[in-house]
Write an enzyme that holds these catalytic residues in place. Structure first.
Site, PDB file in Angstrom:
ATOM      1  N   HIS A 140      42.770  77.557  74.822  1.00 15.83           N
ATOM      2  CA  HIS A 140      42.617  76.515  75.842  1.00 15.83           C
ATOM      3  C   HIS A 140      43.323  76.901  77.150  1.00 15.83           C
ATOM      4  O   HIS A 140      43.977  76.066  77.767  1.00 15.83           O
ATOM      5  CB  HIS A 140      43.158  75.190  75.298  1.00 15.83           C
ATOM      6  CG  HIS A 140      42.529  73.975  75.895  1.00 15.83           C
ATOM      7  ND1 HIS A 140      42.370  73.806  77.256  1.00 15.83           N
ATOM      8  CD2 HIS A 140      42.002  72.857  75.318  1.00 15.83           C
ATOM      9  CE1 HIS A 140      41.795  72.638  77.487  1.00 15.83           C
ATOM     10  NE2 HIS A 140      41.555  72.045  76.331  1.00 15.83           N
ATOM     11  N   ALA A 141      43.176  78.159  77.571  1.00 14.53           N
ATOM     12  CA  ALA A 141      43.793  78.574  78.836  1.00 14.53           C
ATOM     13  C   ALA A 141      43.120  77.888  80.015  1.00 14.53           C
ATOM     14  O   ALA A 141      41.899  77.686  80.022  1.00 14.53           O
ATOM     15  CB  ALA A 141      43.710  80.086  78.996  1.00 14.53           C
ATOM     16  N   HIS A 157      41.258  68.404  69.098  1.00 13.79           N
ATOM     17  CA  HIS A 157      42.006  69.667  69.009  1.00 13.79           C
ATOM     18  C   HIS A 157      42.986  69.724  67.838  1.00 13.79           C
ATOM     19  O   HIS A 157      44.111  70.209  67.967  1.00 13.79           O
ATOM     20  CB  HIS A 157      42.771  69.914  70.313  1.00 13.79           C
ATOM     21  CG  HIS A 157      41.900  70.170  71.504  1.00 13.79           C
ATOM     22  ND1 HIS A 157      40.648  70.746  71.425  1.00 13.79           N
ATOM     23  CD2 HIS A 157      42.112  69.927  72.829  1.00 13.79           C
ATOM     24  CE1 HIS A 157      40.128  70.853  72.642  1.00 13.79           C
ATOM     25  NE2 HIS A 157      40.987  70.367  73.511  1.00 13.79           N
ATOM     26  N   GLU A 193      36.108  77.280  77.132  1.00 13.38           N
ATOM     27  CA  GLU A 193      36.556  77.348  75.750  1.00 13.38           C
ATOM     28  C   GLU A 193      35.381  77.672  74.836  1.00 13.38           C
ATOM     29  O   GLU A 193      34.520  76.828  74.592  1.00 13.38           O
ATOM     30  CB  GLU A 193      37.175  76.011  75.344  1.00 13.38           C
ATOM     31  CG  GLU A 193      38.295  75.521  76.249  1.00 13.38           C
ATOM     32  CD  GLU A 193      38.446  74.008  76.178  1.00 13.38           C
ATOM     33  OE1 GLU A 193      38.822  73.500  75.111  1.00 13.38           O
ATOM     34  OE2 GLU A 193      38.162  73.330  77.187  1.00 13.38           O
TER      35      GLU A 193
END
Length: 344
Positions: A178-179, A109, A309
């Site tokens: 990225h919830a 990430h 995602e």
């Protein structure tokens, strides 16, 4: 009609670079979402159940301090490259680039200080907010000055997230949000009572560090066949799965398409994911362990949320047969994901 409001959320400490963090509240008749200028983070997303009652369905924190400390990317935009790059290495035009290793032997990430840990410049739109930042050449080891725009717009039941970027040198790029969702409401114990389907005929098997092996495997006859809705808890039991953290390979094309649907029978809430991206990482919060104090003093145990995602395939920069992840000067990176909330 969507209303947009901006308000102060907190101030970053001098050692974090200082600066005011703002919160933007987007509200329609059926959805209310709050987004920070720090990390483009979705802190709150309220949506109705079948009785018309609103609940917040994303994990997160009440204060800025929660987000500036170490956490599992709750609600944030991650980049320059979402997901994992094997050994944090790639070669472009004969030059090797080494990234920070922040996930075992791999880079995850964006590295030590990715797009989730920086302040963005906001611009209010009639029905949303656009964030901009310049990621300088060499940031986190990546080549090229990268201009990035992330735009959130709310229209009725639909939240659109658009990502655009331009670069001065060839660079890999793959952006996502990225919830962590729980349609029963954040703070609920698990997501076992959710039904999920993903429109994918194949997925990427991974090694023990979660890097794709390179094989593009059929879902047919496996626990990864989610083309018909499955009851998540029962499905994990049936196939003896500890959870999902895998890329599902979507039908290729530049057009918007429906790629995943989640239904929560007790509340009637549904969430559809539409995207232009070639992959979707389905993650069931396997690394959550209850140690973080979230909103309203909630704790978040293992499997208390899921992530969908939308992104390029993991480690695509090292796998030439995966979809192209490189952006060249003069080109534009432009992808959109739409989240549609409803009741059934």
């Amino acid at each position: 009609m969507t209303t947009v409001r901006r308000e102060a959320f907190g101030r970053m400490l001098p050692e974090e670079g200082g600066g005011e963090v703002e919160k933007f509240v987007l509200q329609s008749d059926s959805v209310r979402v709050e987004i920070l200028s720090f990390g483009c983070i979705i802190t709150t997303l309220e949506t109705k159940d079948r009785d018309g009652k609103f609940s917040d369905v994303v994990l997160g924190f009440d204060t800025l301090e929660g987000y500036t400390r170490k956490h599992p990317f709750f609600g944030a935009v991650v980049g320059r490259v979402a997901n994992r790059i094997a050994n944090g290495k790639f070669t472009l035009d004969g030059k090797e680039y080494q990234l920070f290793l922040n996930n075992g032997p791999n880079s995850l990430h964006g590295g030590a200080k990715g797009f989730d840990k920086v302040l963005w410049s906001p611009q209010v739109l009639p029905n949303g907010v656009r964030f901009f930042r310049l990621s300088p050449d060499g940031e986190e080891g990546y080549p090229g000055d990268l201009k990035v725009w992330v735009t959130y717009t709310l229209s009725g039941r639909e939240l659109a997230i658009n990502y655009q970027a331009q670069t001065s040198k060839t660079t890999p790029i793959s952006l996502t949000n990225h919830a962590y969702f729980n349609l029963a409401g954040q703070g609920s114990r698990d997501v076992y009572d959710h039904e999920i389907s993903i429109e994918a005929d194949s997925y990427l098997p991974v090694d023990d560090t979660k890097i794709p092996t390179g094989e593009v495997a059929t879902v047919q006859g496996t626990g990864f066949d989610l083309r018909q809705p499955v009851d998540l808890g029962k499905h994990l039991q049936r196939f003896h799965l500890d959870g999902f953290d895998h890329n599902f390979c979507l039908h290729q094309g530049q057009d918007r398409r429906l790629v995943a649907r989640v239904f929560h029978p007790p509340t009637g809430r549904t969430m559809e994911v539409h995207t232009t991206q070639p992959g979707i990482q389905f993650y069931t919060g396997n690394n959550l362990d209850g140690s973080l104090k979230g909103k309203g003093a909630a704790t978040y145990p293992k499997h208390s949320a899921f992530c969908l995602e939308t992104q390029n395939w993991p480690d695509a920069v090292n796998k030439p047969h995966f979809p192209n992840v490189l952006l060249h000067p003069g080109e534009e990176y432009n992808h959109t994901t739409w989240l549609v909330f409803n009741t059934a």
